[in-house]
Design a protein around this motif. Structure first.
Motif, short mmCIF file in Angstrom:
data_model
loop_
_atom_site.label_atom_id
_atom_site.label_comp_id
_atom_site.label_asym_id
_atom_site.label_seq_id
_atom_site.Cartn_x
_atom_site.Cartn_y
_atom_site.Cartn_z
N PHE A 161 -6.43 -11.72 -2.17
CA PHE A 161 -6.01 -10.96 -0.99
C PHE A 161 -6.31 -9.47 -1.22
O PHE A 161 -6.22 -8.97 -2.34
CB PHE A 161 -4.52 -11.12 -0.74
CG PHE A 161 -4.08 -12.49 -0.27
CD1 PHE A 161 -4.94 -13.59 -0.30
CD2 PHE A 161 -2.81 -12.67 0.24
CE1 PHE A 161 -4.53 -14.83 0.14
CE2 PHE A 161 -2.38 -13.91 0.68
CZ PHE A 161 -3.25 -14.98 0.62
N THR A 162 -6.61 -8.79 -0.12
CA THR A 162 -6.85 -7.35 -0.17
C THR A 162 -6.12 -6.68 0.99
O THR A 162 -6.33 -7.05 2.14
CB THR A 162 -8.34 -7.03 -0.08
OG1 THR A 162 -9.04 -7.68 -1.15
CG2 THR A 162 -8.57 -5.52 -0.20
N ILE A 163 -5.30 -5.68 0.67
CA ILE A 163 -4.61 -4.89 1.69
C ILE A 163 -5.37 -3.60 1.90
O ILE A 163 -5.87 -2.99 0.94
CB ILE A 163 -3.13 -4.62 1.29
CG1 ILE A 163 -2.38 -3.95 2.43
CG2 ILE A 163 -3.06 -3.81 0.00
CD1 ILE A 163 -0.87 -3.83 2.16
N SER A 164 -5.48 -3.19 3.16
CA SER A 164 -6.17 -1.94 3.47
C SER A 164 -5.65 -1.42 4.80
O SER A 164 -4.94 -2.13 5.52
CB SER A 164 -7.68 -2.15 3.54
OG SER A 164 -8.01 -3.04 4.59
N LYS A 165 -6.00 -0.18 5.11
CA LYS A 165 -5.60 0.35 6.40
C LYS A 165 -6.67 1.24 6.97
O LYS A 165 -7.46 1.84 6.24
CB LYS A 165 -4.27 1.09 6.32
CG LYS A 165 -4.29 2.39 5.56
CD LYS A 165 -2.93 3.09 5.67
CE LYS A 165 -2.94 4.39 4.90
NZ LYS A 165 -1.65 5.13 5.07
N LEU A 168 0.89 -1.17 0.00
CA LEU A 168 0.00 0.00 0.00
C LEU A 168 0.92 1.21 0.00
O LEU A 168 1.62 1.46 0.98
CB LEU A 168 -0.88 -0.02 1.25
CG LEU A 168 -1.89 1.12 1.41
CD1 LEU A 168 -2.91 1.09 0.28
CD2 LEU A 168 -2.60 1.00 2.76
N ASP A 169 0.92 1.94 -1.14
CA ASP A 169 1.93 3.00 -1.25
C ASP A 169 1.46 4.29 -0.60
O ASP A 169 0.39 4.37 -0.01
CB ASP A 169 2.37 3.18 -2.70
CG ASP A 169 1.36 3.92 -3.56
OD1 ASP A 169 1.58 3.96 -4.79
OD2 ASP A 169 0.36 4.45 -3.04
N ARG A 170 2.30 5.32 -0.73
CA ARG A 170 2.10 6.57 0.00
C ARG A 170 0.87 7.34 -0.45
O ARG A 170 0.42 8.23 0.27
CB ARG A 170 3.36 7.44 -0.14
CG ARG A 170 4.58 6.78 0.45
CD ARG A 170 5.86 7.46 0.01
NE ARG A 170 7.03 6.73 0.47
CZ ARG A 170 7.65 6.97 1.61
NH1 ARG A 170 7.22 7.95 2.38
NH2 ARG A 170 8.70 6.27 1.96
N VAL A 171 0.36 7.03 -1.62
CA VAL A 171 -0.85 7.73 -2.09
C VAL A 171 -2.05 6.79 -2.12
O VAL A 171 -3.08 7.11 -2.72
CB VAL A 171 -0.63 8.38 -3.46
CG1 VAL A 171 0.42 9.48 -3.36
CG2 VAL A 171 -0.26 7.36 -4.52
N GLY A 172 -1.90 5.64 -1.48
CA GLY A 172 -3.04 4.75 -1.32
C GLY A 172 -3.23 3.71 -2.41
O GLY A 172 -4.24 3.00 -2.42
N ARG A 173 -2.28 3.63 -3.32
CA ARG A 173 -2.41 2.61 -4.36
C ARG A 173 -1.98 1.25 -3.80
O ARG A 173 -1.09 1.17 -2.97
CB ARG A 173 -1.55 2.97 -5.57
CG ARG A 173 -2.05 4.18 -6.32
CD ARG A 173 -1.12 4.57 -7.44
NE ARG A 173 0.22 4.88 -6.97
CZ ARG A 173 1.13 5.50 -7.69
NH1 ARG A 173 0.84 5.86 -8.94
NH2 ARG A 173 2.33 5.75 -7.20
N THR A 174 -2.61 0.21 -4.29
CA THR A 174 -2.31 -1.15 -3.83
C THR A 174 -1.62 -1.95 -4.94
O THR A 174 -1.86 -1.72 -6.13
CB THR A 174 -3.57 -1.87 -3.39
OG1 THR A 174 -4.51 -1.89 -4.49
CG2 THR A 174 -4.23 -1.17 -2.21
N MET A 175 -0.78 -2.84 -4.53
CA MET A 175 -0.09 -3.73 -5.45
C MET A 175 -0.07 -5.13 -4.84
O MET A 175 0.04 -5.27 -3.62
CB MET A 175 1.36 -3.25 -5.68
CG MET A 175 1.45 -1.96 -6.44
SD MET A 175 3.08 -1.19 -6.29
CE MET A 175 2.83 -0.23 -4.79
#
Length: 123
Positions: free
Chosen positions: A67-71, A51-58
């Protein structure tokens, strides 16, 4: 002092789901890259999701679509939702933060790590 504490691991059957959590504290950088990595016995640590600094996911190709990454910024918690788990997903899972670089799959770039949580998927 930065602390990252994972939870939520466990044992499930193939096709099951788990949600990993990573409670982070002490991160004072204005933005940073967050990631989930995993390491199976005898294998190198590999990136699972970023999860990068502008909210993009990879995502790694092996977990894409499952799988899903979130915060949750209010809770300072990073999550990894894992669905349709496979035996090859069995590993120790780690959350990590990189406050110095943009965002990459390279574990040495991540200066802060949790202690890991074990995920075991049986067939």
């Amino acid at each position: 002092q930065v602390q990252m504490v994972e939870s939520g691991g466990g044992s499930v059957q193939a096709g099951g789901s788990l949600r990993l959590s990573c409670a982070a504290s002490g991160l004072t950088a204005s933005s940073y890259c967050l990631g989930w990595f995993r390491q199976a016995p005898g294998k190198e640590r590999e990136g699972v999701a970023l999860l990068d600094r502008v909210g993009r996911t990879m995502y790694a190709n092996s977990v894409k679509g499952r799988f899903t990454i979130s915060k949750d910024n209010a809770k300072s918690t990073l999550y990894l939702e894992m669905n349709d788990l496979k035996p090859e997903d069995t590993a120790m899972y780690y959350c990590a933060a990189d406050t110095l670089h943009w965002c990459s799959w390279s574990p040495p770039n991540f200066g802060y790590w949790g202690q890991g949580t074990q995920v075991t998927v049986s067939s």
